[in-house]
Design a protein around this motif. Structure first.
Motif, PDB file in Angstrom:
ATOM      1  N   TYR A  77       0.836  -1.198   0.000  1.00 43.78           N
ATOM      2  CA  TYR A  77       0.000   0.000   0.000  1.00 43.78           C
ATOM      3  C   TYR A  77       0.866   1.241   0.000  1.00 43.78           C
ATOM      4  N   ARG A  78       0.403   2.293  -0.725  1.00 43.23           N
ATOM      5  CA  ARG A  78       1.074   3.597  -0.759  1.00 43.23           C
ATOM      6  C   ARG A  78       0.182   4.622  -0.086  1.00 43.23           C
ATOM      7  N   TYR A  79       0.752   5.319   0.883  1.00 39.62           N
ATOM      8  CA  TYR A  79       0.040   6.340   1.633  1.00 39.62           C
ATOM      9  C   TYR A  79       0.539   7.705   1.177  1.00 39.62           C
ATOM     10  N   ALA A  80      -0.384   8.609   0.834  1.00 37.20           N
ATOM     11  CA  ALA A  80      -0.041   9.901   0.230  1.00 37.20           C
ATOM     12  C   ALA A  80       0.188  10.989   1.270  1.00 37.20           C
ATOM     13  N   GLU A  81       1.052  11.942   0.893  1.00 39.37           N
ATOM     14  CA  GLU A  81       1.321  13.147   1.684  1.00 39.37           C
ATOM     15  C   GLU A  81       1.765  12.837   3.113  1.00 39.37           C
ATOM     16  N   VAL A  82       2.725  11.938   3.209  1.00 38.77           N
ATOM     17  CA  VAL A  82       3.286  11.551   4.504  1.00 38.77           C
ATOM     18  C   VAL A  82       4.628  12.267   4.685  1.00 38.77           C
ATOM     19  N   ALA A  83       4.825  12.879   5.819  1.00 39.15           N
ATOM     20  CA  ALA A  83       6.092  13.581   6.095  1.00 39.15           C
ATOM     21  C   ALA A  83       7.238  12.581   6.219  1.00 39.15           C
ATOM     22  N   HIS A  84       8.411  12.993   5.768  1.00 38.41           N
ATOM     23  CA  HIS A  84       9.587  12.137   5.866  1.00 38.41           C
ATOM     24  C   HIS A  84       9.874  11.769   7.323  1.00 38.41           C
ATOM     25  N   SER A  85       9.586  12.681   8.244  1.00 35.33           N
ATOM     26  CA  SER A  85       9.815  12.406   9.669  1.00 35.33           C
ATOM     27  C   SER A  85       8.932  11.260  10.166  1.00 35.33           C
ATOM     28  N   THR A  86       7.746  11.120   9.600  1.00 33.37           N
ATOM     29  CA  THR A  86       6.863  10.006   9.960  1.00 33.37           C
ATOM     30  C   THR A  86       7.481   8.695   9.507  1.00 33.37           C
ATOM     31  N   TYR A  87       8.025   8.682   8.293  1.00 32.75           N
ATOM     32  CA  TYR A  87       8.711   7.495   7.774  1.00 32.75           C
ATOM     33  C   TYR A  87       9.887   7.116   8.678  1.00 32.75           C
ATOM     34  N   GLU A  88      10.700   8.094   9.056  1.00 29.89           N
ATOM     35  CA  GLU A  88      11.866   7.821   9.910  1.00 29.89           C
ATOM     36  C   GLU A  88      11.438   7.275  11.273  1.00 29.89           C
ATOM     37  N   ALA A  89      10.390   7.853  11.843  1.00 30.67           N
ATOM     38  CA  ALA A  89       9.892   7.370  13.130  1.00 30.67           C
ATOM     39  C   ALA A  89       9.335   5.953  13.004  1.00 30.67           C
ATOM     40  N   PHE A  90       8.674   5.682  11.897  1.00 28.60           N
ATOM     41  CA  PHE A  90       8.124   4.351  11.626  1.00 28.60           C
ATOM     42  C   PHE A  90       9.248   3.319  11.564  1.00 28.60           C
ATOM     43  N   LEU A  91      10.310   3.639  10.837  1.00 24.68           N
ATOM     44  CA  LEU A  91      11.442   2.719  10.714  1.00 24.68           C
ATOM     45  C   LEU A  91      12.109   2.440  12.057  1.00 24.68           C
ATOM     46  N   SER A  92      12.166   3.436  12.919  1.00 23.25           N
ATOM     47  CA  SER A  92      12.871   3.265  14.185  1.00 23.25           C
ATOM     48  C   SER A  92      11.954   2.844  15.344  1.00 23.25           C
ATOM     49  N   ALA A  93      10.676   2.651  15.067  1.00 19.32           N
ATOM     50  CA  ALA A  93       9.728   2.268  16.125  1.00 19.32           C
ATOM     51  C   ALA A  93      10.059   0.898  16.699  1.00 19.32           C
ATOM     52  N   SER A  95       7.839  -1.206  17.819  1.00 19.10           N
ATOM     53  CA  SER A  95       6.841  -2.097  17.216  1.00 19.10           C
ATOM     54  C   SER A  95       6.298  -1.426  15.970  1.00 19.10           C
ATOM     55  N   HIS A  96       6.655  -1.964  14.808  1.00 19.58           N
ATOM     56  CA  HIS A  96       6.195  -1.383  13.544  1.00 19.58           C
ATOM     57  C   HIS A  96       4.684  -1.512  13.402  1.00 19.58           C
ATOM     58  N   GLY A  97       4.137  -2.635  13.844  1.00 18.67           N
ATOM     59  CA  GLY A  97       2.690  -2.830  13.771  1.00 18.67           C
ATOM     60  C   GLY A  97       1.936  -1.820  14.615  1.00 18.67           C
ATOM     61  N   SER A  98       2.392  -1.593  15.847  1.00 17.96           N
ATOM     62  CA  SER A  98       1.756  -0.614  16.733  1.00 17.96           C
ATOM     63  C   SER A  98       1.879   0.794  16.164  1.00 17.96           C
ATOM     64  N   TYR A  99       3.064   1.124  15.641  1.00 18.52           N
ATOM     65  CA  TYR A  99       3.259   2.451  15.055  1.00 18.52           C
ATOM     66  C   TYR A  99       2.292   2.655  13.895  1.00 18.52           C
ATOM     67  N   PHE A 100       2.158   1.640  13.052  1.00 20.23           N
ATOM     68  CA  PHE A 100       1.240   1.728  11.920  1.00 20.23           C
ATOM     69  C   PHE A 100      -0.180   2.012  12.399  1.00 20.23           C
ATOM     70  N   HIS A 101      -0.663   1.252  13.363  1.00 12.70           N
ATOM     71  CA  HIS A 101      -2.037   1.407  13.841  1.00 12.70           C
ATOM     72  C   HIS A 101      -2.265   2.743  14.545  1.00 12.70           C
ATOM     73  N   GLU A 102      -1.254   3.258  15.228  1.00  9.19           N
ATOM     74  CA  GLU A 102      -1.402   4.501  15.979  1.00  9.19           C
ATOM     75  C   GLU A 102      -1.143   5.761  15.158  1.00  9.19           C
ATOM     76  N   ASN A 103      -0.314   5.661  14.105  1.00  8.62           N
ATOM     77  CA  ASN A 103       0.125   6.874  13.412  1.00  8.62           C
ATOM     78  C   ASN A 103      -0.115   6.920  11.906  1.00  8.62           C
ATOM     79  N   VAL A 104      -0.449   5.794  11.286  1.00 11.23           N
ATOM     80  CA  VAL A 104      -0.615   5.781   9.834  1.00 11.23           C
ATOM     81  C   VAL A 104      -2.038   5.376   9.439  1.00 11.23           C
ATOM     82  N   ARG A 105      -2.477   4.260   9.938  1.00 13.91           N
ATOM     83  CA  ARG A 105      -3.797   3.736   9.577  1.00 13.91           C
ATOM     84  C   ARG A 105      -4.887   4.767   9.876  1.00 13.91           C
ATOM     85  N   GLY A 106      -5.687   5.070   8.863  1.00  7.93           N
ATOM     86  CA  GLY A 106      -6.781   6.020   9.026  1.00  7.93           C
ATOM     87  C   GLY A 106      -6.376   7.481   8.988  1.00  7.93           C
ATOM     88  N   GLN A 107      -5.077   7.760   8.859  1.00  7.03           N
ATOM     89  CA  GLN A 107      -4.586   9.132   8.872  1.00  7.03           C
ATOM     90  C   GLN A 107      -4.308   9.699   7.477  1.00  7.03           C
TER      91      GLN A 107
END
Length: 114
Positions: A77-93, A95-107
């Protein structure tokens, strides 16, 4: 990874095999394309593998400001208009699954790539 032709076509693949006159592109053991060498602009790694029970890899396209996620189920899946800082935080989280559910999914708006 992604093969990009001189014409700008982008072919998503997880494996490539070099042949005599070009590259054969495969995804999940299925051939998804063939590009003659003279038409191949480049092959780029698009996502970084992560250790997660739900997410296989995470990538970011700076030009499009798009976050790309490959799930263990095989969906990409490709998510549009995501800040690079969000990507960096996601990579360093932790729990990647928890980060996805809390910060990406539905946003963000998204589309299924595969």
């Amino acid at each position: 990874m992604k093969a990009i032709t001189l014409g700008g076509e982008r072919i998503e693949c997880d494996e490539l095999e070099e042949g005599r006159n070009g590259v054969v592109l495969s995804y999940a053991d299925r051939v998804v394309g063939y590009v003659p060498y003279e038409q191949l602009a480049c092959v780029a790694e698009t996502r970084t593998p992560v250790a997660s029970s739900s997410i296989r890899s995470i990538g970011y396209d700076d030009e499009e400001k798009a976050l790309e996620i490959e799930f263990q189920s095989g969906g990409i899946y490709r998510y549009a208009e995501v800040a690079h800082s969000t990507y960096e935080a996601f990579l360093s989280a932790r729990s990647h699954g928890s980060y996805f559910h809390e910060n990406v999914r539905g946003q963000y708006d998204y589309r299924r790539v595969r």
